[in-house]
Design a protein around this motif. Structure first.
Motif, PDB file in Angstrom:
ATOM      1  N   ARG A  49       0.863  -1.180   0.000  1.00 34.46           N
ATOM      2  CA  ARG A  49       0.000   0.000   0.000  1.00 34.46           C
ATOM      3  C   ARG A  49       0.898   1.228   0.000  1.00 34.46           C
ATOM      4  N   GLU A  50       0.295   2.426   0.063  1.00 38.64           N
ATOM      5  CA  GLU A  50       1.094   3.635  -0.113  1.00 38.64           C
ATOM      6  C   GLU A  50       2.261   3.716   0.880  1.00 38.64           C
ATOM      7  N   MET A  51       1.967   3.455   2.153  1.00 40.08           N
ATOM      8  CA  MET A  51       3.019   3.595   3.157  1.00 40.08           C
ATOM      9  C   MET A  51       4.107   2.532   3.011  1.00 40.08           C
ATOM     10  N   TYR A  52       3.701   1.332   2.552  1.00 42.29           N
ATOM     11  CA  TYR A  52       4.657   0.239   2.361  1.00 42.29           C
ATOM     12  C   TYR A  52       4.496  -0.313   0.938  1.00 42.29           C
ATOM     13  N   PRO A  53       5.140   0.301  -0.056  1.00 41.15           N
ATOM     14  CA  PRO A  53       4.960  -0.126  -1.453  1.00 41.15           C
ATOM     15  C   PRO A  53       5.301  -1.589  -1.690  1.00 41.15           C
ATOM     16  N   ASP A  54       6.250  -2.144  -0.922  1.00 44.53           N
ATOM     17  CA  ASP A  54       6.625  -3.555  -1.048  1.00 44.53           C
ATOM     18  C   ASP A  54       6.197  -4.357   0.175  1.00 44.53           C
ATOM     19  N   GLY A  55       5.282  -3.819   0.964  1.00 42.60           N
ATOM     20  CA  GLY A  55       4.884  -4.475   2.204  1.00 42.60           C
ATOM     21  C   GLY A  55       5.858  -4.146   3.333  1.00 42.60           C
ATOM     22  N   GLU A  56       5.378  -4.273   4.579  1.00 42.07           N
ATOM     23  CA  GLU A  56       6.234  -4.045   5.744  1.00 42.07           C
ATOM     24  C   GLU A  56       7.099  -5.285   5.976  1.00 42.07           C
ATOM     25  N   THR A  57       8.360  -5.099   6.330  1.00 37.01           N
ATOM     26  CA  THR A  57       9.362  -6.172   6.315  1.00 37.01           C
ATOM     27  C   THR A  57       9.000  -7.356   7.208  1.00 37.01           C
ATOM     28  N   ILE A  58       8.607  -7.123   8.453  1.00 36.50           N
ATOM     29  CA  ILE A  58       8.294  -8.236   9.360  1.00 36.50           C
ATOM     30  C   ILE A  58       7.074  -8.996   8.852  1.00 36.50           C
ATOM     31  N   SER A  59       6.054  -8.258   8.412  1.00 35.63           N
ATOM     32  CA  SER A  59       4.825  -8.906   7.944  1.00 35.63           C
ATOM     33  C   SER A  59       5.069  -9.746   6.697  1.00 35.63           C
ATOM     34  N   ASN A 222       8.989   1.797   4.622  1.00 35.51           N
ATOM     35  CA  ASN A 222       8.290   3.050   4.337  1.00 35.51           C
ATOM     36  C   ASN A 222       9.312   4.053   3.789  1.00 35.51           C
ATOM     37  N   PRO A 223       9.303   4.304   2.455  1.00 36.12           N
ATOM     38  CA  PRO A 223      10.335   5.167   1.876  1.00 36.12           C
ATOM     39  C   PRO A 223      10.011   6.649   1.955  1.00 36.12           C
ATOM     40  N   TYR A 224       8.830   6.988   2.490  1.00 32.62           N
ATOM     41  CA  TYR A 224       8.375   8.379   2.471  1.00 32.62           C
ATOM     42  C   TYR A 224       8.444   8.993   3.870  1.00 32.62           C
TER      43      TYR A 224
END
Length: 681
Positions: A49-59, A222-224
């Motif tokens: 999603r916007e905050m995690y374009p590639d998903g959050e790492t732990i999840s 989160n790159p932003y």
């Protein structure tokens, strides 16, 4: 593949546990992988999603894991385990983490009765990283799990204020390998990271502390800006590189120790160098994220604040990890890749190259040793050390002028002068005695010559008379001078003895004064350290109060999990925090008791809310009770009282409030008869 549920009670929605036939299972037993998500993060964050374009790492890693695995959603994620802790304060304080850990401990103990476990790998981010450290520590104290090898990968371990304890700050010898990655550009108040240290008997664990540019969430994808692409009209930023590198490190670490991961991240040496080059070129963007905060911006120190063990005093991230901010190298991993041409990069060698923490940290601003957190206070609270020392130094200076006068009157040098004069007088006396003897010999010679008739009688008598007169005068003159010299010598000898006596007394007095001065200096040092510690404690309590109000009363969650307040209420809360800040600036030497008195004044202001459980006044009342426990050396927390007030109605809370401010009530005042168990104030 065949799947088997490990969780015996099967009651937690946020817990995903499975055993699969995989590389993690062999004759030596299974490898169990445990994941802890951060606050408000869940398995749903694996979906881009916007905050995690590639998903959050732990999840995402948790979703891709093959084999025996536990996965826990974080506080505020809405999972079944955490639904009972859904208000802002409970989420902000991380309630529910201990339930996650207890579930892991109990299930692992049961599983070990059924299957052979080879090792346990733990990974987490934020509060989940702190929970991972704590879980490993509690396993080390469990009779069935203490000998089970553990490998730990913690991404920016932030336990939250009031949650630093012996578990999440200590690494025991059951942890064979630990990697801890820290966000170098995080500056949010309340987001201080823990730097766990080995237990006193732990000489086995390999612990690697690594710094990585970015804010708290940059490291997990989160790159932003923290809350999305845009922030406060600032330019758009895109900083995906740290998240990619950390995800690669995590996957390689877990694979190294037997966890199975489907489609793990793989990066070549050149790809890593390109990522680091991009990080270096975006240095100003990484620095800019320091000005954005989840709460308020950290007030003190240019580097990120951390807890060294359980101590927060003047501890900053540059004490734990090498900083490369004045070079063209990003961090220690970047330097390692530049120094080694292996492709793929030998990450295991890098993790094994451990740089131990310094045992005694120093304050980087003063270059002085950091005082221990439990330094004793000076027992005599009434002594004015600084004034006493000033008087002593002034008094000592007067005595010093008597003991050490100008050079020509110095007792020691006067002693040497007297010695020289005495030796000179003795030499002169010897010369006079020789001259006297010569005169006597001459007189004898004259008499002898006369007796043998060598001269005529008249000439001899005349010559003898003249010579005798001259010699008698000369002898008399020399005898008078000799007596004068001897009197001078005796006088100087007496003075010399008196000077020696006085000098000895003055020396003894000086030594006594110097000893008193040293004692007063030591007391002043202790008092200064105590004063500084009191200032730091007061600042810490004000920071906790600020975060308590910010997170519990002002901030709201986009997911609708926070208790909402009106614009006027929020403004009153912000004005109150600003007034507290101004008061603290004007009263930097104030005590926690004086801060407590300020809270009483705030509670009497009608603008600060009503008596309902979520009123601003109720928040202040809860924190006031917490401070009273703090001053009485009782274990407590503001959320303890807040939780109690949440169970009361407004009349009950009003009674507690009146008790604090000392107001008496009539028997028929707003239904006091309904609560006979409460004191009548």
């Amino acid at each position: 593949m065949e799947r088997k549920d490990i969780n015996t009670n099967n009651s937690n929605e946020n817990l995903s546990v499975s055993i699969q036939s995989s590389k993690s299972e062999d004759d030596d037993g299974i490898v169990v992988t445990i994941y802890f998500n951060g606050t408000c993060s869940s398995i749903e964050d694996a979906t881009p999603r916007e905050m995690y374009p590639d998903g959050e790492t732990i999840s995402t890693t948790r979703e891709k894991t093959i084999g025996a695995a536990y996965g826990f959603d974080g506080p505020g994620s809405g999972s079944k385990l955490h639904k009972e802790y859904s208000n802002a304060t409970q989420i902000g304080l991380g309630w529910g983490i201990e339930k996650n850990i207890a579930t892991v401990i109990n299930d692992l103990a049961k599983l070990r009765n059924e299957q052979k476990i080879k090792r346990v790998n733990i990974a987490g981010w934020s509060r989940g990283a702190a929970a991972g450290i704590s879980c490993a520590a509690q396993m080390a104290q469990h009779p069935k799990l203490k000998d089970l090898p553990v490998n730990l990968f913690a991404i920016d371990p932030v336990p939250g204020f009031s949650n630093v304890d012996q578990h999440n700050t200590t690494i025991h010898n059951n942890v064979k390998n630990a990697v801890l990655v820290y966000a170098q550009n995080e500056r949010s108040a309340g987001f201080g990271a823990v730097v766990p240290i080995p237990a006193s008997n732990n000489h086995e664990s390999k612990i690697k502390y690594i710094g990585m540019p970015g804010h708290h969430a940059t490291l997990v994808g989160n790159p932003y800006w923290r809350n999305g692409t845009h922030f406060s009209g600032k330019k758009d930023i895109n900083l995906p590189e740290p998240g990619k590198i950390v995800r690669w490190m995590l996957h390689q670490f877990l694979l190294q120790y037997g966890s199975g991961i489907k489609d793990p991240v793989k990066l070549t040496r050149q790809q890593l160098l390109d990522l680091f080059e991009n990080i270096f070129s975006k240095k100003t963007d990484f620095i800019s994220v320091q000005d954005e905060s989840y709460t308020t911006t950290q007030k003190h120190g240019t580097e990120r604040k951390v807890a060294h063990g359980r101590s927060w005093f003047n501890n900053y991230l540059n004490k734990a990890i090498p900083m490369y901010d004045k070079t063209d190298v990003v961090n220690e991993l970047h330097q390692f890749i530049l120094d080694h041409t292996n492709d793929p990069v030998d990450l295991n060698k890098f993790f094994s190259d451990v740089i131990p923490l310094e045992k005694n940290w120093t304050d980087f601003e003063t270059n002085q040793p950091i005082p221990d957190i439990d330094i004793a206070d000076d027992s005599d609270k009434n002594i004015n050390i600084e004034k006493a020392l000033t008087n002593s130094i002034s008094h000592g200076s007067d005595n010093k002028r008597e003991v050490s006068p100008p050079k020509q009157n110095d007792p020691q040098e006067g002693h040497e002068d007297l010695r020289k004069q005495l030796d000179q007088l003795k030499n002169e006396k010897q010369k006079l005695q020789k001259q006297f003897e010569i005169l006597q010999n001459e007189l004898s010679s004259m008499k002898t010559e006369h007796s043998v008739g060598l001269y005529h009688k008249e000439e001899i008598l005349k010559k003898l008379s003249q010579q005798l007169n001259k010699n008698d005068d000369k002898i008399a003159l020399f005898e008078d001078e000799l007596k004068t010299k001897e009197a001078t010598i005796n006088n100087f000898s007496s003075k010399l003895k008196e000077e020696k006596k006085n000098n000895a007394a003055l020396t003894q007095q000086l030594e006594k004064l110097q000893a008193e001065k040293s004692e007063l200096e030591n007391k002043l040092k202790i008092q200064s350290e105590s004063t500084e510690r009191n200032k730091l404690e007061l600042k810490n309590e004000i920071d906790i109060f600020n975060q308590f109000i910010q997170m519990g009363y002002i901030l709201q969650s986009n997911r609708g999990i926070f208790h909402r307040h009106g614009t006027a209420g929020k403004k009153n809360a912000k004005d109150m925090l600003e007034n507290i800040r101004k008061w603290h600036n004007l009263n930097s030497q104030a005590t926690i008791q004086e801060f407590s008195n300020q809270l009483k004044l705030i509670m009497t202001d009608k603008l600060n809310g009503n008596y309902y459980p979520h009123s601003l006044k109720t928040y202040v009342l809860a924190f006031y009770h917490y401070l009273q426990d703090k001053m009485n050396n009782k274990e407590s927390s503001p959320q303890k009282y807040f939780a109690k007030f949440e169970e009361m109605d407004s009349d009950q809370i009003k009674l507690h409030y009146y008790k604090v401010i000392g107001k008496k009530l009539d028997d028929d005042d707003f239904g006091i008869h309904k609560y006979p168990h409460l004191d009548r104030f």
